[in-house]
Design a protein around this motif. Sequence first.
Motif, PDB file in Angstrom:
ATOM      1  N   SER A 180       0.765  -1.153  -0.158  1.00 11.75           N
ATOM      2  CA  SER A 180      -0.123  -0.052  -0.042  1.00 11.75           C
ATOM      3  C   SER A 180       0.859   1.149  -0.109  1.00 11.75           C
ATOM      4  O   SER A 180       0.555   2.118  -0.757  1.00 11.75           O
ATOM      5  CB  SER A 180      -0.887  -0.199   1.204  1.00 11.75           C
ATOM      6  OG  SER A 180      -1.904  -0.997   1.157  1.00 11.75           O
ATOM      7  N   LEU A 204       1.646   6.439  -7.560  1.00 10.04           N
ATOM      8  CA  LEU A 204       0.589   6.931  -8.086  1.00 10.04           C
ATOM      9  C   LEU A 204       0.957   8.340  -8.750  1.00 10.04           C
ATOM     10  O   LEU A 204       2.044   9.088  -8.503  1.00 10.04           O
ATOM     11  CB  LEU A 204      -0.461   7.369  -7.388  1.00 10.04           C
ATOM     12  CG  LEU A 204      -1.074   6.081  -6.442  1.00 10.04           C
ATOM     13  CD1 LEU A 204      -2.230   6.808  -5.378  1.00 10.04           C
ATOM     14  CD2 LEU A 204      -2.095   5.498  -7.696  1.00 10.04           C
ATOM     15  N   HIS A 220       2.425   1.666  -3.380  1.00 15.15           N
ATOM     16  CA  HIS A 220       1.503   2.021  -4.383  1.00 15.15           C
ATOM     17  C   HIS A 220       1.374   3.311  -4.360  1.00 15.15           C
ATOM     18  O   HIS A 220       0.981   4.039  -5.248  1.00 15.15           O
ATOM     19  CB  HIS A 220       0.172   1.375  -4.050  1.00 15.15           C
ATOM     20  CG  HIS A 220      -0.923   1.453  -5.424  1.00 15.15           C
ATOM     21  ND1 HIS A 220      -2.054   0.538  -5.270  1.00 15.15           N
ATOM     22  CD2 HIS A 220      -1.080   2.270  -6.385  1.00 15.15           C
ATOM     23  CE1 HIS A 220      -2.857   0.986  -6.325  1.00 15.15           C
ATOM     24  NE2 HIS A 220      -2.218   1.849  -6.960  1.00 15.15           N
ATOM     25  N   SER A 221       1.275   3.992  -3.245  1.00 16.91           N
ATOM     26  CA  SER A 221       0.753   5.247  -2.914  1.00 16.91           C
ATOM     27  C   SER A 221       2.061   6.399  -3.565  1.00 16.91           C
ATOM     28  O   SER A 221       1.811   7.394  -4.241  1.00 16.91           O
ATOM     29  CB  SER A 221       0.684   5.965  -1.440  1.00 16.91           C
ATOM     30  OG  SER A 221       1.732   5.649  -0.888  1.00 16.91           O
ATOM     31  N   LYS A 222       3.312   5.578  -3.445  1.00 16.11           N
ATOM     32  CA  LYS A 222       4.196   6.337  -3.985  1.00 16.11           C
ATOM     33  C   LYS A 222       4.402   6.559  -5.367  1.00 16.11           C
ATOM     34  O   LYS A 222       5.031   7.480  -6.148  1.00 16.11           O
ATOM     35  CB  LYS A 222       5.579   5.680  -3.511  1.00 16.11           C
ATOM     36  CG  LYS A 222       5.835   6.347  -1.921  1.00 16.11           C
ATOM     37  CD  LYS A 222       7.234   5.578  -1.400  1.00 16.11           C
ATOM     38  CE  LYS A 222       7.650   6.140  -0.250  1.00 16.11           C
ATOM     39  NZ  LYS A 222       8.139   7.721   0.039  1.00 16.11           N
TER      40      LYS A 222
END
Length: 357
Positions: A255, A262, A258-260
């Motif tokens: 997670s 985006l 994934h955020s990095k």
Amino acid sequence: MNSVTGKTALITGASSGIGQELAKLFAQDGYNLVLVGRSDDTLDRLAEVFKGNYGTQQVTVIKKNLSEEDAAQDVYNQVKAKDITVNVLVNDAGVGLYGLFATDTDWEREKAMIHLNVLALTQMTKLFLYDMLARNEGKILNLASLLSITPSPLMAVYAGTKAYVYNFTQSLVNELKDTNVTITALLPNATDTDFFNKAGAQNAKVTDEVQDPVMVAKDGYEALMAGKPKIVPGGLKNKSYEVLAYVAPQEALASLMHSKMLPKPEPDADNDMSPKLAWGIGFGIAVLAGVALTVAYNNTSVYDKARYRYKAKSAGNAISDALSSVLDTVADVYQNAKSKAEELAPKAKKAEEELVA
């Protein structure tokens, strides 16, 4: 400068980025060079620069796309035909690909990436390592990544190839332990090269925190020369990422990554956060994560605490030992605060009742 004479370093991916910076360091130390890359024009210019600036005696340029079938074998054959002894092999060449695996990315590009990042690196290592062992002398540096020890949504295949590189390298570290040949894995964080542009990830959030390729190359070079099994360049921050990769749940890491990865949000004057606010939020998240880890650690069994310590120590750097100590210290503080709160709670309740009365 010029501390080495008569030895040769072969660097793949030498035309730009980390590979170019590594080639420069070898040139400064007096190595002869074999530069491998797709752009022979760039490599020819580099050869002239190295000869002029550092007095490099011999620079051999091999134009080769290592993602093609049998390219590694062809490079090896050309080196042998020129009667060059490769004392140091640097497997730096590699590419990435950005997007959702199921729907966004192209299989032909993924297949070429796997060939370059995995097959070519493995074959180059096998061919030159055999000769090194015959001489009982040599060094190899394989470019892995911090993503080699974490899941990475939106760059899933790339992360998988780097996980292979890291595991492969550490396995050979053990196989070579009784020889004079060493192999080192370089695990950089996101670095300021053309990598993200070529991967189609130039707008990913992670590009806002890239690090200097000069620093990455220097740390990798020093670790290679010292015969270390691995190196995470970039100081305490990146080493803490390594420790986190060993102790945090994989779902949480996925997670986070994934955020990095985006895309960056569109600029909005009304909602634009200042750098200080962004840092503040990041620090707050780090604190919350630390508290969560501390509470979880505090509630584990003695066996699990010992297991976590072992995992932390396996990171192989100073912060590993510090992490265990800090966790114990914070856990003790948490327990003491909890006990104190439990002692004060009845008194506070009684005082409240008297106030109401």
